[in-house]
Scaffold this motif. Structure first.
Motif, PDB file in Angstrom:
ATOM      1  N   ALA A  85      38.520 -41.535   4.610  1.00 45.51           N
ATOM      2  CA  ALA A  85      38.661 -40.280   4.998  1.00 45.51           C
ATOM      3  C   ALA A  85      38.773 -39.963   6.604  1.00 45.51           C
ATOM      4  CB  ALA A  85      37.800 -39.273   4.348  1.00 45.51           C
ATOM      5  N   LEU A  86      38.076 -40.730   7.467  1.00 49.66           N
ATOM      6  CA  LEU A  86      38.066 -40.672   8.762  1.00 49.66           C
ATOM      7  C   LEU A  86      38.307 -41.807   9.630  1.00 49.66           C
ATOM      8  CD1 LEU A  86      34.254 -39.121   8.714  1.00 49.66           C
ATOM      9  CD2 LEU A  86      36.391 -37.744   8.724  1.00 49.66           C
ATOM     10  N   PRO A  87      39.645 -41.774  10.100  1.00 47.43           N
ATOM     11  CA  PRO A  87      40.426 -42.815  10.617  1.00 47.43           C
ATOM     12  C   PRO A  87      39.878 -42.990  11.896  1.00 47.43           C
ATOM     13  CG  PRO A  87      41.920 -40.986  10.225  1.00 47.43           C
ATOM     14  CD  PRO A  87      40.522 -40.731   9.517  1.00 47.43           C
ATOM     15  N   ARG A  88      38.926 -41.904  12.342  1.00 46.47           N
ATOM     16  CA  ARG A  88      38.213 -42.315  13.699  1.00 46.47           C
ATOM     17  C   ARG A  88      37.363 -43.279  13.793  1.00 46.47           C
ATOM     18  NH1 ARG A  88      38.485 -39.519  18.404  1.00 46.47           N
ATOM     19  NH2 ARG A  88      39.764 -37.939  17.912  1.00 46.47           N
ATOM     20  N   ILE A  89      36.683 -43.503  12.703  1.00 45.12           N
ATOM     21  CA  ILE A  89      35.673 -44.679  12.477  1.00 45.12           C
ATOM     22  C   ILE A  89      36.296 -45.916  12.451  1.00 45.12           C
ATOM     23  CG2 ILE A  89      33.860 -45.420  11.004  1.00 45.12           C
ATOM     24  CD1 ILE A  89      33.349 -42.559   9.923  1.00 45.12           C
ATOM     25  N   ASP A  90      35.765 -46.658  13.310  1.00 42.97           N
ATOM     26  CA  ASP A  90      36.064 -48.271  13.454  1.00 42.97           C
ATOM     27  C   ASP A  90      35.259 -49.145  12.594  1.00 42.97           C
ATOM     28  OD1 ASP A  90      37.384 -50.423  14.279  1.00 42.97           O
ATOM     29  OD2 ASP A  90      36.386 -50.599  16.325  1.00 42.97           O
ATOM     30  N   THR A  91      34.132 -48.793  12.820  1.00 42.90           N
ATOM     31  CA  THR A  91      33.133 -49.599  11.632  1.00 42.90           C
ATOM     32  C   THR A  91      32.105 -48.656  11.277  1.00 42.90           C
ATOM     33  OG1 THR A  91      31.793 -50.381  13.248  1.00 42.90           O
ATOM     34  CG2 THR A  91      33.580 -51.949  12.731  1.00 42.90           C
ATOM     35  N   VAL A  92      31.332 -48.949  10.173  1.00 40.83           N
ATOM     36  CA  VAL A  92      30.469 -48.138   9.635  1.00 40.83           C
ATOM     37  C   VAL A  92      29.329 -48.876   8.691  1.00 40.83           C
ATOM     38  CG1 VAL A  92      31.554 -47.445   7.535  1.00 40.83           C
ATOM     39  CG2 VAL A  92      29.528 -46.068   8.485  1.00 40.83           C
ATOM     40  N   GLU A  93      28.311 -48.707   9.009  1.00 34.13           N
ATOM     41  CA  GLU A  93      27.051 -49.340   8.195  1.00 34.13           C
ATOM     42  C   GLU A  93      26.244 -48.381   7.629  1.00 34.13           C
ATOM     43  OE1 GLU A  93      23.838 -53.000   8.754  1.00 34.13           O
ATOM     44  OE2 GLU A  93      24.856 -52.233  10.644  1.00 34.13           O
ATOM     45  N   VAL A  94      26.036 -48.470   6.366  1.00 32.16           N
ATOM     46  CA  VAL A  94      24.981 -47.510   5.505  1.00 32.16           C
ATOM     47  C   VAL A  94      23.961 -48.358   4.925  1.00 32.16           C
ATOM     48  CG1 VAL A  94      25.084 -45.829   3.538  1.00 32.16           C
ATOM     49  CG2 VAL A  94      27.128 -46.135   4.960  1.00 32.16           C
ATOM     50  N   ALA A  95      22.823 -47.778   5.062  1.00 28.06           N
ATOM     51  CA  ALA A  95      21.591 -48.788   4.618  1.00 28.06           C
ATOM     52  C   ALA A  95      20.444 -47.573   4.332  1.00 28.06           C
ATOM     53  CB  ALA A  95      20.896 -49.819   5.652  1.00 28.06           C
ATOM     54  N   ARG A  96      19.887 -48.103   3.075  1.00 22.46           N
ATOM     55  CA  ARG A  96      18.691 -47.400   2.563  1.00 22.46           C
ATOM     56  C   ARG A  96      17.619 -47.631   3.740  1.00 22.46           C
ATOM     57  NH1 ARG A  96      20.149 -50.670  -1.618  1.00 22.46           N
ATOM     58  NH2 ARG A  96      21.366 -49.430  -3.333  1.00 22.46           N
ATOM     59  N   ASP A  97      16.734 -46.436   4.000  1.00 21.19           N
ATOM     60  CA  ASP A  97      15.817 -46.300   4.711  1.00 21.19           C
ATOM     61  C   ASP A  97      14.501 -46.114   4.047  1.00 21.19           C
ATOM     62  OD1 ASP A  97      13.959 -46.471   6.977  1.00 21.19           O
ATOM     63  OD2 ASP A  97      14.760 -44.528   7.789  1.00 21.19           O
ATOM     64  N   TRP A  98      14.026 -46.804   3.238  1.00 22.79           N
ATOM     65  CA  TRP A  98      12.796 -46.741   2.535  1.00 22.79           C
ATOM     66  C   TRP A  98      11.615 -46.032   3.024  1.00 22.79           C
ATOM     67  CZ3 TRP A  98      13.796 -47.506  -2.660  1.00 22.79           C
ATOM     68  CH2 TRP A  98      14.678 -48.442  -2.670  1.00 22.79           C
ATOM     69  N   PRO A  99      10.742 -45.291   2.412  1.00 24.70           N
ATOM     70  CA  PRO A  99      10.938 -44.767   1.040  1.00 24.70           C
ATOM     71  C   PRO A  99      12.010 -43.644   0.888  1.00 24.70           C
ATOM     72  CG  PRO A  99       9.098 -43.854   1.832  1.00 24.70           C
ATOM     73  CD  PRO A  99       9.739 -44.521   2.996  1.00 24.70           C
ATOM     74  N   HIS A 100      12.526 -42.634   1.759  1.00 20.62           N
ATOM     75  CA  HIS A 100      13.132 -41.775   1.323  1.00 20.62           C
ATOM     76  C   HIS A 100      14.644 -41.368   2.222  1.00 20.62           C
ATOM     77  CE1 HIS A 100       9.528 -40.592  -0.800  1.00 20.62           C
ATOM     78  NE2 HIS A 100       8.908 -40.418   0.336  1.00 20.62           N
ATOM     79  N   GLY A 101      14.816 -42.260   2.852  1.00 23.10           N
ATOM     80  CA  GLY A 101      16.252 -41.993   3.798  1.00 23.10           C
ATOM     81  C   GLY A 101      17.329 -42.803   3.583  1.00 23.10           C
ATOM     82  N   ILE A 102      18.336 -42.254   3.948  1.00 19.67           N
ATOM     83  CA  ILE A 102      19.531 -43.034   4.304  1.00 19.67           C
ATOM     84  C   ILE A 102      20.188 -42.962   5.665  1.00 19.67           C
ATOM     85  CG2 ILE A 102      22.033 -43.393   3.448  1.00 19.67           C
ATOM     86  CD1 ILE A 102      20.433 -44.321   1.367  1.00 19.67           C
ATOM     87  N   GLU A 103      20.516 -44.096   6.197  1.00 21.69           N
ATOM     88  CA  GLU A 103      21.058 -44.226   7.664  1.00 21.69           C
ATOM     89  C   GLU A 103      22.310 -44.580   7.544  1.00 21.69           C
ATOM     90  OE1 GLU A 103      19.006 -45.380  11.556  1.00 21.69           O
ATOM     91  OE2 GLU A 103      19.994 -47.134  10.878  1.00 21.69           O
ATOM     92  N   VAL A 104      23.326 -43.770   7.972  1.00 19.25           N
ATOM     93  CA  VAL A 104      24.798 -44.002   8.487  1.00 19.25           C
ATOM     94  C   VAL A 104      24.951 -44.196   9.833  1.00 19.25           C
ATOM     95  CG1 VAL A 104      27.333 -43.051   8.119  1.00 19.25           C
ATOM     96  CG2 VAL A 104      25.288 -42.428   6.556  1.00 19.25           C
ATOM     97  N   ARG A 105      25.322 -45.524  10.287  1.00 21.07           N
ATOM     98  CA  ARG A 105      25.567 -45.768  11.646  1.00 21.07           C
ATOM     99  C   ARG A 105      27.105 -45.990  11.861  1.00 21.07           C
ATOM    100  NH1 ARG A 105      22.239 -47.511  15.585  1.00 21.07           N
ATOM    101  NH2 ARG A 105      20.553 -47.602  14.110  1.00 21.07           N
ATOM    102  N   VAL A 106      27.665 -45.370  12.738  1.00 17.32           N
ATOM    103  CA  VAL A 106      29.137 -45.205  12.869  1.00 17.32           C
ATOM    104  C   VAL A 106      29.516 -45.801  14.320  1.00 17.32           C
ATOM    105  CG1 VAL A 106      29.483 -43.420  11.038  1.00 17.32           C
ATOM    106  CG2 VAL A 106      29.307 -43.114  13.575  1.00 17.32           C
ATOM    107  N   VAL A 107      30.676 -46.210  14.454  1.00 16.67           N
ATOM    108  CA  VAL A 107      31.156 -46.817  15.754  1.00 16.67           C
ATOM    109  C   VAL A 107      32.598 -46.199  15.671  1.00 16.67           C
ATOM    110  CG1 VAL A 107      31.861 -48.710  17.292  1.00 16.67           C
ATOM    111  CG2 VAL A 107      29.694 -48.780  16.022  1.00 16.67           C
ATOM    112  N   GLU A 108      32.934 -45.183  16.584  1.00 16.59           N
ATOM    113  CA  GLU A 108      34.139 -44.778  16.535  1.00 16.59           C
ATOM    114  C   GLU A 108      35.120 -45.143  17.369  1.00 16.59           C
ATOM    115  OE1 GLU A 108      34.037 -40.586  17.969  1.00 16.59           O
ATOM    116  OE2 GLU A 108      32.487 -40.056  16.719  1.00 16.59           O
ATOM    117  N   ARG A 109      36.447 -45.382  17.187  1.00 11.88           N
ATOM    118  CA  ARG A 109      37.710 -45.931  18.013  1.00 11.88           C
ATOM    119  C   ARG A 109      37.527 -45.256  19.318  1.00 11.88           C
ATOM    120  NH1 ARG A 109      40.767 -48.986  14.412  1.00 11.88           N
ATOM    121  NH2 ARG A 109      40.363 -48.221  12.260  1.00 11.88           N
TER     122      ARG A 109
END
Length: 279
Positions: A115-139
């Motif tokens: 949905a977002l072609p501006r994103i070059d790479t993305v990494e999604v990881a669980r951040d226990w015990p209550h979080g989700i981290e979305v790390r993006v690298v834009e073009r």
């Protein structure tokens, strides 16, 4: 005496007495079946061994899926530059309140990239015990192109990265990013290579430019496969030729601009024999 058997004959071939037969060897005897008490004892030991494991497994499943201890409470976005946190969160669509273990990081990554072609790479990881981290690298754009004049969204610029991917549009031309102009009207390259191929060749040239030269480059102009030129600030021009050996040409241009300060025209189409002229 005739008709009587001797003791030796009876011992050799005569019938054996009852109870004297030794029977089969011990190894050939069938084992006695276990007693009912033994079988019950074995089942009890097995149940005692498996019981705690089943209880612990059930408790672990409850903690992961049924309890309120490990549920999504926050989603953090890291690395966005042009994109906003709200844009990323909307597309990621991570359900806050759901069990953390039920979130599929790869599925979230696929949604973001699609949905977002501006994103070059993305990494999604669980951040226990209550979080989700979305790390993006834009073009990052290495050139921009003017939008089609027939575009209903109006004027602006299309950003192109170093892979030749057109990934976004902006209203204003980004500072330090050259404008790509492809003019193949009178060139055989239009039919032989096509405009898209010529754009990719120009992107290779722009990607090879040293930072200082890129900041001074106003336009990358393509007239044919062998005729790519750079228009720099101050009315200076660089004859680049084709995109071949762009790294060597960039090195020659860096040395040439330092040695020929004040020149207006630089030719690095043959990087081993660069030339400068004008003043």
């Amino acid at each position: 005496m005739a008709g009587r058997t001797t003791t030796a004959e009876r011992g050799a071939g005569g019938p054996r007495r009852p109870g004297r037969d030794a029977g089969p060897p011990p190894a050939a005897r069938r084992p006695r079946p276990g007693r009912p008490d033994d079988r019950r004892r074995r089942r009890l030991v097995l149940a005692l061994a498996l019981g705690p494991a089943l209880v612990l497994g059930g408790f672990a499943l409850w903690v992961l899926y049924g309890s309120s201890w490990l549920r999504v409470e926050s989603v953090t976005v890291v690395g966005e530059r042009v994109l906003t946190e709200r844009q990323v969160l909307r597309v990621a669509a991570v359900p806050v309140g759901d069990p953390l273990v039920s979130v599929d990081p790869e599925a979230v990554e696929r949604r973001l990239l699609a949905a977002l072609p501006r994103i070059d790479t993305v990494e999604v990881a669980r951040d226990w015990p209550h979080g989700i981290e979305v790390r993006v690298v834009e073009r990052r754009p290495v050139v921009v192109m003017e939008k089609d004049t027939h575009d209903r969204e109006g004027r602006g610029y299309v950003e192109v990265d170093d892979d030749g991917v057109r990934f976004g549009t902006v209203a204003e031309r980004p500072r330090g990013v050259p404008l790509l102009v492809v003019d193949l009207s009178d060139s055989p390259s239009r039919h032989r290579f096509g405009e898209e191929r010529m754009r990719r060749e120009a992107v290779k040239v722009a990607s090879a430019l040293p930072d200082g030269v890129r900041r001074d480059t106003r336009t990358v102009r393509v007239r044919s496969y062998d005729s790519i030129t750079l228009e720099l600030s101050g009315g200076r021009t660089v004859v680049w030729g084709s995109s071949e050996r762009s790294t060597a040409k960039a090195e020659s241009l860096t040395l040439l601009t330092k040695a020929a300060d004040g020149a207006k025209r630089f030719d690095v189409s043959v990087p081993s024999a660069p030339a400068a002229s004008g003043s």
